[in-house]
Write a protein that holds these residues in place. Structure first.
Motif, PDB file in Angstrom:
ATOM      1  N   PHE A  11       1.726  88.631  41.161  1.00  0.00           N
ATOM      2  CA  PHE A  11       1.869  87.991  39.853  1.00  0.00           C
ATOM      3  C   PHE A  11       0.540  87.826  39.122  1.00  0.00           C
ATOM      4  O   PHE A  11       0.520  87.765  37.893  1.00  0.00           O
ATOM      5  N   MET A  12      -0.577  87.771  39.845  1.00  0.00           N
ATOM      6  CA  MET A  12      -1.857  87.422  39.225  1.00  0.00           C
ATOM      7  C   MET A  12      -2.270  88.340  38.070  1.00  0.00           C
ATOM      8  O   MET A  12      -2.781  87.854  37.056  1.00  0.00           O
ATOM      9  N   PRO A  13      -2.095  89.666  38.141  1.00  0.00           N
ATOM     10  CA  PRO A  13      -2.439  90.472  36.958  1.00  0.00           C
ATOM     11  C   PRO A  13      -1.637  90.071  35.722  1.00  0.00           C
ATOM     12  O   PRO A  13      -2.182  90.051  34.604  1.00  0.00           O
ATOM     13  N   HIS A  14      -0.374  89.738  35.895  1.00  0.00           N
ATOM     14  CA  HIS A  14       0.445  89.277  34.777  1.00  0.00           C
ATOM     15  C   HIS A  14      -0.029  87.898  34.303  1.00  0.00           C
ATOM     16  O   HIS A  14      -0.015  87.605  33.099  1.00  0.00           O
ATOM     17  N   PHE A  15      -0.450  87.074  35.267  1.00  0.00           N
ATOM     18  CA  PHE A  15      -0.925  85.737  34.921  1.00  0.00           C
ATOM     19  C   PHE A  15      -2.151  85.802  34.019  1.00  0.00           C
ATOM     20  O   PHE A  15      -2.243  85.077  33.023  1.00  0.00           O
ATOM     21  N   TRP A  16      -3.121  86.658  34.352  1.00  0.00           N
ATOM     22  CA  TRP A  16      -4.344  86.732  33.547  1.00  0.00           C
ATOM     23  C   TRP A  16      -4.035  87.200  32.137  1.00  0.00           C
ATOM     24  O   TRP A  16      -4.637  86.711  31.163  1.00  0.00           O
ATOM     25  N   ASP A  17      -3.092  88.136  31.998  1.00  0.00           N
ATOM     26  CA  ASP A  17      -2.691  88.568  30.651  1.00  0.00           C
ATOM     27  C   ASP A  17      -2.070  87.404  29.874  1.00  0.00           C
ATOM     28  O   ASP A  17      -2.362  87.203  28.696  1.00  0.00           O
ATOM     29  N   GLY A  18      -1.204  86.644  30.548  1.00  0.00           N
ATOM     30  CA  GLY A  18      -0.578  85.511  29.885  1.00  0.00           C
ATOM     31  C   GLY A  18      -1.567  84.416  29.553  1.00  0.00           C
ATOM     32  O   GLY A  18      -1.470  83.773  28.494  1.00  0.00           O
ATOM     33  N   SER A 179       9.552  86.604  37.294  1.00  0.00           N
ATOM     34  CA  SER A 179      10.582  85.991  38.128  1.00  0.00           C
ATOM     35  C   SER A 179      11.902  86.738  38.023  1.00  0.00           C
ATOM     36  O   SER A 179      12.609  86.930  39.020  1.00  0.00           O
ATOM     37  N   GLN A 180      12.241  87.171  36.819  1.00  0.00           N
ATOM     38  CA  GLN A 180      13.496  87.883  36.630  1.00  0.00           C
ATOM     39  C   GLN A 180      13.459  89.269  37.264  1.00  0.00           C
ATOM     40  O   GLN A 180      14.487  89.774  37.718  1.00  0.00           O
ATOM     41  N   GLN A 181      12.274  89.870  37.292  1.00  0.00           N
ATOM     42  CA  GLN A 181      12.150  91.204  37.868  1.00  0.00           C
ATOM     43  C   GLN A 181      12.084  91.175  39.397  1.00  0.00           C
ATOM     44  O   GLN A 181      12.643  92.042  40.067  1.00  0.00           O
ATOM     45  N   GLU A 182      11.391  90.166  39.938  1.00  0.00           N
ATOM     46  CA  GLU A 182      11.145  90.113  41.380  1.00  0.00           C
ATOM     47  C   GLU A 182      12.025  89.087  42.100  1.00  0.00           C
ATOM     48  O   GLU A 182      11.975  89.005  43.332  1.00  0.00           O
ATOM     49  N   PHE A 183      12.766  88.287  41.343  1.00  0.00           N
ATOM     50  CA  PHE A 183      13.609  87.231  41.919  1.00  0.00           C
ATOM     51  C   PHE A 183      12.777  86.237  42.742  1.00  0.00           C
ATOM     52  O   PHE A 183      13.204  85.754  43.782  1.00  0.00           O
ATOM     53  N   ARG A 184      11.566  85.960  42.251  1.00  0.00           N
ATOM     54  CA  ARG A 184      10.697  84.949  42.845  1.00  0.00           C
ATOM     55  C   ARG A 184      10.313  83.971  41.743  1.00  0.00           C
ATOM     56  O   ARG A 184       9.644  84.352  40.788  1.00  0.00           O
ATOM     57  N   PHE A 185      10.751  82.735  41.853  1.00  0.00           N
ATOM     58  CA  PHE A 185      10.511  81.740  40.812  1.00  0.00           C
ATOM     59  C   PHE A 185       9.458  80.703  41.215  1.00  0.00           C
ATOM     60  O   PHE A 185       8.699  80.235  40.379  1.00  0.00           O
ATOM     61  N   THR A 186       9.417  80.336  42.467  1.00  0.00           N
ATOM     62  CA  THR A 186       8.527  79.268  42.912  1.00  0.00           C
ATOM     63  C   THR A 186       7.061  79.622  42.694  1.00  0.00           C
ATOM     64  O   THR A 186       6.286  78.826  42.136  1.00  0.00           O
ATOM     65  N   GLU A 187       6.666  80.805  43.114  1.00  0.00           N
ATOM     66  CA  GLU A 187       5.252  81.175  43.073  1.00  0.00           C
ATOM     67  C   GLU A 187       4.701  81.271  41.645  1.00  0.00           C
ATOM     68  O   GLU A 187       3.691  80.620  41.324  1.00  0.00           O
ATOM     69  N   PRO A 188       5.311  82.057  40.751  1.00  0.00           N
ATOM     70  CA  PRO A 188       4.739  82.161  39.404  1.00  0.00           C
ATOM     71  C   PRO A 188       4.758  80.843  38.634  1.00  0.00           C
ATOM     72  O   PRO A 188       3.792  80.526  37.921  1.00  0.00           O
ATOM     73  N   LEU A 189       5.816  80.058  38.778  1.00  0.00           N
ATOM     74  CA  LEU A 189       5.882  78.788  38.063  1.00  0.00           C
ATOM     75  C   LEU A 189       4.861  77.791  38.617  1.00  0.00           C
ATOM     76  O   LEU A 189       4.279  76.997  37.858  1.00  0.00           O
ATOM     77  N   THR A 190       4.633  77.826  39.912  1.00  0.00           N
ATOM     78  CA  THR A 190       3.605  76.959  40.492  1.00  0.00           C
ATOM     79  C   THR A 190       2.216  77.355  40.016  1.00  0.00           C
ATOM     80  O   THR A 190       1.382  76.497  39.691  1.00  0.00           O
ATOM     81  N   VAL A 191       1.965  78.655  39.955  1.00  0.00           N
ATOM     82  CA  VAL A 191       0.653  79.137  39.504  1.00  0.00           C
ATOM     83  C   VAL A 191       0.369  78.690  38.080  1.00  0.00           C
ATOM     84  O   VAL A 191      -0.723  78.176  37.772  1.00  0.00           O
ATOM     85  N   ILE A 192       1.334  78.845  37.183  1.00  0.00           N
ATOM     86  CA  ILE A 192       1.058  78.459  35.801  1.00  0.00           C
ATOM     87  C   ILE A 192       1.011  76.937  35.653  1.00  0.00           C
ATOM     88  O   ILE A 192       0.290  76.415  34.794  1.00  0.00           O
ATOM     89  N   GLY A 193       1.733  76.208  36.500  1.00  0.00           N
ATOM     90  CA  GLY A 193       1.629  74.749  36.467  1.00  0.00           C
ATOM     91  C   GLY A 193       0.228  74.292  36.817  1.00  0.00           C
ATOM     92  O   GLY A 193      -0.351  73.427  36.146  1.00  0.00           O
TER      93      GLY A 193
END
Length: 216
Positions: A11-18, A179-193
């Motif tokens: 997720f981190m490459p997507h995170f830096w873009d966001g 999250s919708q592509q990988e079906f992982r919600f906890t990790e990306p939402l925690t990172v942005i929090g």
């Protein structure tokens, strides 16, 4: 809890873009709100009521309308009238316009806090009106309101996730898409929090440093 560090890594490459989009929207939105808020504050102090009344009505309407409604109006309605902007530009304008009605009140309080003797001294020196405002009044007023303006910067940061509703891929938008592509919600939402907490903290530290420098 089924925590997957591989999902965080992916997720981190997507995170830096966001994050870049979020910071860009925050910086530009803050500039718009600070500049436009000062304009509103000065217009509300003109002797002509035909200027004060429309400005007061517009700012009161914007302040009492939800930011989400304003985002939808600017993004979906204005193009029907021939005014179309990119999603990010629309988000910046909406945030800047919305918060300018609050910074207007902050500037107004700062101007009112300038001692009356400063106005009298400027009059005694026969300073032109524009010099009185630019050299005497506004520098003192702005110095007084920096902490309050800083609070609105943090408030704007917390409202940037609303831009996702008009297709802006900020941090939350990137997290939702991942999250919708990988079906992982906890990790990306925690990172942005965590990212929101850190950015808010760094912003508050910078603003406190600026406040101390202005006081000196």
């Amino acid at each position: 809890m089924n925590w997957d560090w591989n999902a965080v890594r992916d997720f981190m490459p997507h995170f830096w873009d966001g994050l870049l989009v979020t910071l860009k929207a925050l910086a530009l939105g803050s500039l718009v709100s600070f500049a436009l808020g000062l304009v509103w504050a000065l217009l509300m102090r003109t002797p002509t009521r035909w200027v004060r009344w429309p400005v007061g009505a517009v700012t009161e309407f914007v302040r009492n309308t939800p930011l989400l409604v304003q985002l939808f109006f600017l993004f979906y309605v204005l193009p029907e009238w021939g005014l179309a902007f990119s999603a990010l530009t629309t988000g910046v304008l909406a945030i800047g316009l919305h918060y300018s009605t609050y910074t207007m009140q902050v500037y107004g309080a700062g101007i009112d806090a300038v001692p009356a003797g400063q106005w009298e001294a400027a009059t005694a020196l026969s300073l032109p009106r524009h010099r009185t405002w630019s050299v005497v009044i506004l520098p003192q007023a702005v110095r007084r309101v920096v902490p309050a303006l800083g609070n609105y910067v943090i408030a704007m940061l917390k409202d940037t996730p609303l831009l996702m509703t008009i297709t802006v891929l900020d941090m939350l938008g990137r997290a939702r898409l991942f999250s919708q592509q990988e079906f992982r919600f906890t990790e990306p939402l925690t990172v942005i929090g965590v990212a929101f907490v850190l950015v808010s903290y760094l912003a508050s530290v910078l603003l406190r440093t600026l406040e101390r420098r202005l006081v000196r």
